[in-house]
Design a protein around this motif. Structure first.
Motif, PDB file in Angstrom:
ATOM      1  N   GLY A   1       0.780  -1.224   0.000  1.00  0.00           N
ATOM      2  CA  GLY A   1       0.000   0.000   0.000  1.00  0.00           C
ATOM      3  C   GLY A   1       0.814   1.279   0.000  1.00  0.00           C
ATOM      4  N   MET A   2       2.115   1.185   0.211  1.00  0.00           N
ATOM      5  CA  MET A   2       2.944   2.392   0.206  1.00  0.00           C
ATOM      6  C   MET A   2       3.125   2.897  -1.220  1.00  0.00           C
ATOM      7  SD  MET A   2       5.785   1.401   3.151  1.00  0.00           S
ATOM      8  CE  MET A   2       6.607   2.989   3.148  1.00  0.00           C
ATOM      9  N   ARG A   3       3.374   4.189  -1.342  1.00  0.00           N
ATOM     10  CA  ARG A   3       3.571   4.829  -2.647  1.00  0.00           C
ATOM     11  C   ARG A   3       5.063   5.038  -2.860  1.00  0.00           C
ATOM     12  NH1 ARG A   3       0.134   9.600  -0.475  1.00  0.00           N
ATOM     13  NH2 ARG A   3       1.342   8.790   1.270  1.00  0.00           N
ATOM     14  N   VAL A   4       5.553   4.578  -4.001  1.00  0.00           N
ATOM     15  CA  VAL A   4       6.981   4.583  -4.274  1.00  0.00           C
ATOM     16  C   VAL A   4       7.261   5.290  -5.593  1.00  0.00           C
ATOM     17  CG1 VAL A   4       9.043   3.173  -4.637  1.00  0.00           C
ATOM     18  CG2 VAL A   4       7.271   2.402  -3.044  1.00  0.00           C
ATOM     19  N   LEU A   5       8.216   6.190  -5.578  1.00  0.00           N
ATOM     20  CA  LEU A   5       8.712   6.838  -6.790  1.00  0.00           C
ATOM     21  C   LEU A   5      10.101   6.289  -7.075  1.00  0.00           C
ATOM     22  CD1 LEU A   5       8.286   9.157  -8.933  1.00  0.00           C
ATOM     23  CD2 LEU A   5       9.646  10.598  -7.396  1.00  0.00           C
ATOM     24  N   VAL A   6      10.285   5.691  -8.251  1.00  0.00           N
ATOM     25  CA  VAL A   6      11.587   5.154  -8.643  1.00  0.00           C
ATOM     26  C   VAL A   6      12.161   6.031  -9.740  1.00  0.00           C
ATOM     27  CG1 VAL A   6      12.856   3.184  -9.564  1.00  0.00           C
ATOM     28  CG2 VAL A   6      10.887   2.804  -8.051  1.00  0.00           C
ATOM     29  N   ILE A   7      13.269   6.707  -9.455  1.00  0.00           N
ATOM     30  CA  ILE A   7      13.952   7.553 -10.428  1.00  0.00           C
ATOM     31  C   ILE A   7      15.059   6.726 -11.083  1.00  0.00           C
ATOM     32  CG2 ILE A   7      15.315   9.661 -10.745  1.00  0.00           C
ATOM     33  CD1 ILE A   7      13.948  10.775  -8.236  1.00  0.00           C
ATOM     34  N   GLY A   8      15.072   6.724 -12.415  1.00  0.00           N
ATOM     35  CA  GLY A   8      15.981   5.834 -13.134  1.00  0.00           C
ATOM     36  C   GLY A   8      15.362   4.458 -13.258  1.00  0.00           C
ATOM     37  N   ALA A   9      14.062   4.419 -13.583  1.00  0.00           N
ATOM     38  CA  ALA A   9      13.291   3.183 -13.507  1.00  0.00           C
ATOM     39  C   ALA A   9      13.585   2.197 -14.622  1.00  0.00           C
ATOM     40  CB  ALA A   9      11.797   3.502 -13.490  1.00  0.00           C
ATOM     41  N   SER A  10      14.360   2.588 -15.632  1.00  0.00           N
ATOM     42  CA  SER A  10      14.656   1.662 -16.719  1.00  0.00           C
ATOM     43  C   SER A  10      16.043   1.048 -16.604  1.00  0.00           C
ATOM     44  CB  SER A  10      14.530   2.372 -18.078  1.00  0.00           C
ATOM     45  OG  SER A  10      15.460   3.442 -18.169  1.00  0.00           O
ATOM     46  N   GLY A  11      16.856   1.506 -15.681  1.00  0.00           N
ATOM     47  CA  GLY A  11      18.200   0.976 -15.520  1.00  0.00           C
ATOM     48  C   GLY A  11      18.197  -0.368 -14.821  1.00  0.00           C
ATOM     49  N   ALA A  12      19.390  -0.908 -14.575  1.00  0.00           N
ATOM     50  CA  ALA A  12      19.500  -2.227 -13.956  1.00  0.00           C
ATOM     51  C   ALA A  12      18.847  -2.252 -12.576  1.00  0.00           C
ATOM     52  CB  ALA A  12      20.964  -2.637 -13.863  1.00  0.00           C
ATOM     53  N   VAL A  13      19.199  -1.289 -11.738  1.00  0.00           N
ATOM     54  CA  VAL A  13      18.627  -1.244 -10.391  1.00  0.00           C
ATOM     55  C   VAL A  13      17.183  -0.769 -10.434  1.00  0.00           C
ATOM     56  CG1 VAL A  13      18.821  -0.193  -8.106  1.00  0.00           C
ATOM     57  CG2 VAL A  13      20.893  -0.876  -9.341  1.00  0.00           C
ATOM     58  N   GLY A  14      16.912   0.261 -11.223  1.00  0.00           N
ATOM     59  CA  GLY A  14      15.568   0.822 -11.275  1.00  0.00           C
ATOM     60  C   GLY A  14      14.529  -0.141 -11.807  1.00  0.00           C
ATOM     61  N   SER A  15      14.856  -0.872 -12.870  1.00  0.00           N
ATOM     62  CA  SER A  15      13.888  -1.824 -13.431  1.00  0.00           C
ATOM     63  C   SER A  15      13.597  -2.945 -12.445  1.00  0.00           C
ATOM     64  CB  SER A  15      14.401  -2.387 -14.760  1.00  0.00           C
ATOM     65  OG  SER A  15      15.601  -3.126 -14.587  1.00  0.00           O
ATOM     66  N   ALA A  16      14.614  -3.339 -11.686  1.00  0.00           N
ATOM     67  CA  ALA A  16      14.391  -4.333 -10.636  1.00  0.00           C
ATOM     68  C   ALA A  16      13.549  -3.741  -9.516  1.00  0.00           C
ATOM     69  CB  ALA A  16      15.726  -4.832 -10.089  1.00  0.00           C
TER      70      ALA A  16
ATOM     71  N   GLY B   1       8.658 -16.789 -12.862  1.00  0.00           N
ATOM     72  CA  GLY B   1       8.124 -15.804 -13.779  1.00  0.00           C
ATOM     73  C   GLY B   1       7.618 -14.541 -13.113  1.00  0.00           C
ATOM     74  N   ARG B   2       7.792 -14.433 -11.798  1.00  0.00           N
ATOM     75  CA  ARG B   2       7.307 -13.243 -11.092  1.00  0.00           C
ATOM     76  C   ARG B   2       8.304 -12.094 -11.119  1.00  0.00           C
ATOM     77  NH1 ARG B   2       6.010 -15.405  -5.356  1.00  0.00           N
ATOM     78  NH2 ARG B   2       7.645 -16.903  -5.937  1.00  0.00           N
ATOM     79  N   PHE B   3       9.512 -12.361 -11.596  1.00  0.00           N
ATOM     80  CA  PHE B   3      10.514 -11.310 -11.751  1.00  0.00           C
ATOM     81  C   PHE B   3      11.249 -11.565 -13.060  1.00  0.00           C
ATOM     82  CE2 PHE B   3      14.955  -9.861 -11.214  1.00  0.00           C
ATOM     83  CZ  PHE B   3      14.712  -8.495 -11.092  1.00  0.00           C
ATOM     84  N   ALA B   4      11.346 -10.546 -13.899  1.00  0.00           N
ATOM     85  CA  ALA B   4      11.973 -10.685 -15.213  1.00  0.00           C
ATOM     86  C   ALA B   4      13.154  -9.725 -15.322  1.00  0.00           C
ATOM     87  CB  ALA B   4      10.959 -10.400 -16.316  1.00  0.00           C
ATOM     88  N   PRO B   5      14.378 -10.213 -15.120  1.00  0.00           N
ATOM     89  CA  PRO B   5      15.543  -9.338 -15.250  1.00  0.00           C
ATOM     90  C   PRO B   5      15.597  -8.719 -16.648  1.00  0.00           C
ATOM     91  CG  PRO B   5      16.155 -11.441 -14.265  1.00  0.00           C
ATOM     92  CD  PRO B   5      14.757 -11.585 -14.760  1.00  0.00           C
ATOM     93  N   VAL B   6      15.925  -7.434 -16.701  1.00  0.00           N
ATOM     94  CA  VAL B   6      15.950  -6.704 -17.970  1.00  0.00           C
ATOM     95  C   VAL B   6      17.385  -6.648 -18.493  1.00  0.00           C
ATOM     96  CG1 VAL B   6      15.487  -4.493 -19.093  1.00  0.00           C
ATOM     97  CG2 VAL B   6      13.949  -5.337 -17.302  1.00  0.00           C
TER      98      VAL B   6
ATOM     99  N   HIS C   1      22.280   5.608 -20.442  1.00  0.00           N
ATOM    100  CA  HIS C   1      20.895   5.504 -20.923  1.00  0.00           C
ATOM    101  C   HIS C   1      20.510   4.073 -21.281  1.00  0.00           C
ATOM    102  CE1 HIS C   1      20.451   9.824 -20.951  1.00  0.00           C
ATOM    103  NE2 HIS C   1      21.545   9.944 -21.674  1.00  0.00           N
ATOM    104  N   LYS C   2      21.155   3.104 -20.685  1.00  0.00           N
ATOM    105  CA  LYS C   2      20.823   1.717 -20.994  1.00  0.00           C
ATOM    106  C   LYS C   2      19.549   1.297 -20.258  1.00  0.00           C
ATOM    107  CE  LYS C   2      23.840  -0.166 -17.377  1.00  0.00           C
ATOM    108  NZ  LYS C   2      22.822  -0.832 -16.563  1.00  0.00           N
ATOM    109  N   ALA C   3      18.892   0.273 -20.804  1.00  0.00           N
ATOM    110  CA  ALA C   3      17.736  -0.319 -20.137  1.00  0.00           C
ATOM    111  C   ALA C   3      18.169  -1.654 -19.549  1.00  0.00           C
ATOM    112  CB  ALA C   3      16.595  -0.523 -21.126  1.00  0.00           C
ATOM    113  N   GLY C   4      18.215  -1.740 -18.254  1.00  0.00           N
ATOM    114  CA  GLY C   4      18.624  -2.974 -17.605  1.00  0.00           C
ATOM    115  C   GLY C   4      20.131  -3.184 -17.645  1.00  0.00           C
TER     116      GLY C   4
END
Length: 330
Positions: free
Chosen positions: A150-165, A287-292, A313-316
């Motif tokens: 229920g908490m609200r989370v803002l992820v900055i850099g959401a497409s990178g390795a850490v952010g996408s995870a 299948g509940r987590f898909a590494p990018v 600017h990489k994704a994952g």
């Protein structure tokens, strides 16, 4: 065996492929044929010697270790006396930490290191992406952010390795996730479980309006002073990028109603890392987590892998494959 080595700090071109005698495992050690290894921001920092504090770990004037690479996945092909946890032929993955050495066709690791069995239905390159991103994101969210459903989370850099995870794991933990990324990756971030995606070229995610219980900056693109404007009461600001300011703010913010948190997840003990590796591997296998993955390149293209990381600017994850399936079969 072949290794990717460097002997001075500089651009990606300082890394090249060399020959080295194949190592032999000693007591309590194993040799792993490396089928995949990540090339991440820490490798880029170690290669370039920047920012300045990177040289505290990698060597003040020149590199202490010629072979970079912490995250690896592969197959054990030799064991030393006393090894009981693993056997020849086991698929494994893990991380060497500051010791590096994974950008090579083979690596020697202790059986007590941060290494666990790799499920058959998780690919080698996906495994190193788990180490590269999720092994940072999970303790940040769970321990640093104390994330709850229920908490609200803002992820900055959401497409990178850490952010996408972080987007995926926060959603798995029951949070309402907002991701921040560039225009090229908006659809990707939405597909990972973000309820809302902010294109940072179109708007400022830290403008007052929406509020969040956790702001997780996975790329060092913000500052605590600005993030406080969108943090809820008792909210937490997490960042993966160290600075003198965040070190001080982590101490001083304990007196306030909004906390700043910096963690050094790579420095955790092997005993602390192994359960997380096993949990994340199980999530990936189910299948509940898909590494990018941004790119998977052969060892000969290691300099190109560094160039991709340097763009920011990489994704994952960017991965290299020192040993290919064809080589292993032959």
């Amino acid at each position: 065996m072949r290794i990717a080595a460097y002997h001075r700090y500089g651009s990606p071109d300082v890394v090249g492929v060399e020959e080295r005698e194949e190592p032999q495992p000693g007591a309590g050690e194993m040799r792993v044929r490396v089928h995949a290894a990540s090339v991440g921001s820490s490798d880029a920092a170690g290669r370039s010697g920047t920012p300045w504090f990177a040289r505290l770990a990698f060597g003040l004037r020149r590199p202490k270790n010629a072979v970079l690479g912490s995250d690896f996945a592969g197959v054990i092909d030799a064991v030393g006396p006393g090894v009981t946890r693993f056997a020849v032929g086991d698929r494994v993955f893990g991380a060497t930490g500051a010791d590096g050495g994974a950008h090579a066709e083979a690596i020697i690791v202790s059986e007590r290191a941060a290494i666990v069995s790799l499920p058959d239905d998780v690919a080698f390159d996906a495994a190193v992406a788990i180490c590269d991103g999720a092994m940072t994101a999970l303790p940040f969210l769970r321990d640093g952010g104390r994330l709850r459903p229920g908490m609200r989370v803002l992820v900055i850099g959401a497409s990178g390795a850490v952010g996408s995870a972080a987007v995926q794991l926060a959603a798995q933990l029951g949070a309402e996730v907002t991701g921040v990324c560039g225009p090229a990756h908006v659809e990707l971030v939405a597909s990972l479980g973000a309820r809302r995606v902010i294109d940072y070229t179109q708007g400022d995610p830290l403008q007052p309006g929406a509020t969040y219980d956790v702001v997780f900056d996975a790329v060092g693109a913000s500052r605590f002073r600005r993030a406080r404007r969108v943090l809820a009461d008792r909210g937490r600001y997490l960042t993966t990028v160290p600075s003198w300011a965040i070190m001080l703010q982590q101490l001083t913010s304990r007196l306030g109603r909004r906390r700043a948190v910096i963690m050094f997840t790579g420095l955790r003990s092997a005993d602390a890392k192994r359960p997380d590796l096993e949990e994340l591997a199980a999530l990936a296998a189910s299948g509940r987590f898909a590494p990018v993955l941004e790119r998977v390149l052969p060892l000969d293209d290691v300099a190109e892998a560094h160039r991709i990381v340097d763009t920011g600017h990489k994704a994952g994850t960017v991965a290299i494959t020192p040993v290919t399936q064809h080589q292993e079969a032959s």
